[in-house]
Design an enzyme around this catalytic site. Structure first.
Site, PDB file in Angstrom:
ATOM      1  N   ASN A   9      41.685  41.697  34.480  1.00  0.00           N
ATOM      2  CA  ASN A   9      40.393  41.871  35.152  1.00  0.00           C
ATOM      3  C   ASN A   9      40.473  41.061  36.453  1.00  0.00           C
ATOM      4  O   ASN A   9      40.280  39.848  36.448  1.00  0.00           O
ATOM      5  CB  ASN A   9      39.295  41.346  34.219  1.00  0.00           C
ATOM      6  N   ARG A  93      40.699  46.562  34.651  1.00  0.00           N
ATOM      7  CA  ARG A  93      39.373  46.890  35.155  1.00  0.00           C
ATOM      8  C   ARG A  93      39.533  47.316  36.620  1.00  0.00           C
ATOM      9  O   ARG A  93      40.080  46.561  37.434  1.00  0.00           O
ATOM     10  CB  ARG A  93      38.493  45.652  35.094  1.00  0.00           C
ATOM     11  N   HIS A 181      29.107  47.937  36.339  1.00  0.00           N
ATOM     12  CA  HIS A 181      28.946  47.252  35.042  1.00  0.00           C
ATOM     13  C   HIS A 181      29.090  48.225  33.858  1.00  0.00           C
ATOM     14  O   HIS A 181      28.648  47.927  32.751  1.00  0.00           O
ATOM     15  CB  HIS A 181      27.585  46.515  34.929  1.00  0.00           C
ATOM     16  N   ARG A 241      24.093  37.696  45.699  1.00  0.00           N
ATOM     17  CA  ARG A 241      23.864  39.011  46.340  1.00  0.00           C
ATOM     18  C   ARG A 241      22.371  39.330  46.363  1.00  0.00           C
ATOM     19  O   ARG A 241      21.649  38.993  45.419  1.00  0.00           O
ATOM     20  CB  ARG A 241      24.619  40.096  45.572  1.00  0.00           C
ATOM     21  N   GLU A 379      33.731  42.839  28.059  1.00  0.00           N
ATOM     22  CA  GLU A 379      34.332  43.912  28.865  1.00  0.00           C
ATOM     23  C   GLU A 379      35.828  44.039  28.607  1.00  0.00           C
ATOM     24  O   GLU A 379      36.367  45.151  28.590  1.00  0.00           O
ATOM     25  CB  GLU A 379      34.065  43.644  30.352  1.00  0.00           C
TER      26      GLU A 379
END
Ligand code: ADP
Length: 395
Positions: A9, A93, A181, A241, A379
């Protein structure tokens, strides 16, 4: 020799990795680690399944200047661990699968070229996601590698949730609401299917609240709408963000304030969100512990926008059967969950304060309203299982 799978990842300043032992169609982690501080203070750390440290090594910024250097260092560390295992593949990922990939894919030259074509859609992430794939292909050209996309889970959105109100040709150029996501949402909805199949078939909103934050509305386990759009800037305010923003602000900053596109981009990605609102920190724990009014306002802004997103998604879904919180803030902050849910009484949501304070799985009060749950995301496990499924199907 038992089979093993490697999961990568990769981000711009760190690469997380996990080595899994494979048993049939399942996989259990053997070693988990990360190489952080790429180009600044690189440090490779990893633990085994008992939590014991197996490596903790620092490098100079010159030694590990870019993600490709980091992947070489990780591969050098992992290779000797594999003497007793047959490494059957690597799962990655990859943030962007473009308009068409709605499932993981085996990477070959053509796929790699297609994925490079999506770099302009996610310049910060896509390049760093692809570097480890290239490094591993150089070292082990025979090894199957699988790309698992953050966007794939959302590719089935109805058209009305996939478009911006912009001229039609931009949609054909790839200016769409991609979501992101998706690996987390797929994992959490699968975990809910194990816990309560009838709820997983229903109308579900999942709030992924970590450093990056978004929410997704699902029916019968399929994504219908999400708060992130063309980029991972849209939707909820995040650690650094901005979340959804009037596009006129961007024009103002460029035209009136004389900022360059790069300066505006840096501000929106790195100096906004909780950090910008509070002027103090991008870390929710620090803001919750602070008695500065700006910190309190930043937390309030975050909770209001999460609640608004849940209500908006409930409209897309035509109602709400369950609300699930996941990721760092969603899993560990009873206060944020309570403050979000306190604004959602109009949807019939009501929390069991004791269960919420204890971070239990089921946290709604008894009654007719939607169920509210806390489900930890994973994940990397999602990537491992998807990679294994694809390797078995193509064997
Ligand atoms: P990433 O997107 O980097 O994987 P995480 O999912 O780990 O992020 O979430 C990081 C966020 O979770 C940070 O804002 C951190 O402050 C917050 N967090 C972690 N633990 C807690 C806690 N106990 N209470 C409130 N916030 C927490």
């Amino acid at each position: 020799m038992s089979e093993a799978l490697f999961v990568v990842n990769a981000g711009s300043s760190s690469i997380k990795f996990k080595l899994y032992r494979v048993a049939g169609t399942d996989a259990a982690p053997m070693v988990s680690g990360a190489l952080d501080g790429i180009g600044t203070r690189p440090r490779l750390q990893a633990k085994d399944e008992t939590g014991a440290v197996v490596i903790d090594r620092s490098f100079t910024a010159e030694e590990i200047a870019k993600p490709a250097d980091a992947q070489h260092a990780i591969s050098d560390f992992v290779a000797p661990l594999l003497t007793e295992h047959d490494l059957i593949g690597v799962g990655h990922r990859v943030v962007h699968g473009g308009p068409h990939y709605d499932h993981p894919v085996l990477v070959d030259d053509e796929v790699l070229k297609t994925l490079e074509g999506f770099i302009p859609l996610a310049p910060l992430h896509q390049l760093t996601n692809l570097d480890p794939i290239r490094v591993i292909r150089e070292r082990r050209p025979d090894l199957p590698q699988v790309a698992c996309f953050d966007t794939a889970f959302h590719r089935g959105h109805p058209e009305v949730c996939d478009r911006f109100a912009l001229p039609r040709e931009l949609y054909d150029d790839g200016v769409r609401r991609y979501g992101f996501h998706g690996l987390s949402y797929e994992y959490v909805s699968g975990a809910l299917r194990e816990l309560a199949p009838e709820l997983a078939h229903g109308r579900l909103v999942i709030c992924h609240l970590g450093s990056g934050a978004s929410a997704c509305g699902l029916i019968d386990g399929r994504s219908q709408d999400a708060t992130m759009g063309f980029t991972a800037l849209d939707g909820l305010p995040m650690g650094t963000r901005c979340g959804a923003l009037d596009p006129g602000v961007v024009l103002h900053l460029i035209e009136q304030k004389g900022m360059s596109a790069a300066e505006v981009g840096h501000m929106l990605y790195h100096d906004s969100g909780l950090r910008g609102l509070s002027g103090l920190s991008n870390d929710m724990r620090e803001l919750l512990a602070s008695d500065d009014p700006a910190a309190a306002m930043a937390v309030d802004y975050f909770c209001l926008h999460v609640a608004q997103a849940v209500a908006r998604l409930a409209v897309t879904l035509g109602g709400l059967d369950a609300l699930v919180f996941t990721a760092g803030i969603g899993e560990r902050s009873p206060e944020v969950r309570a403050r979000v849910c306190a604004r959602l009484g109009l949807l019939g949501i009501s929390l069991d304060e004791v269960a919420n304070a204890a971070n239990e799985t089921w946290i709604d009060a008894d009654g007719p309203g939607p169920s509210v749950l806390v489900i930890p995301t994973d994940e990397e496990r999602m990537i491992a299982l998807a990679t294994l499924r694809l390797l078995r199907a193509t064997a």
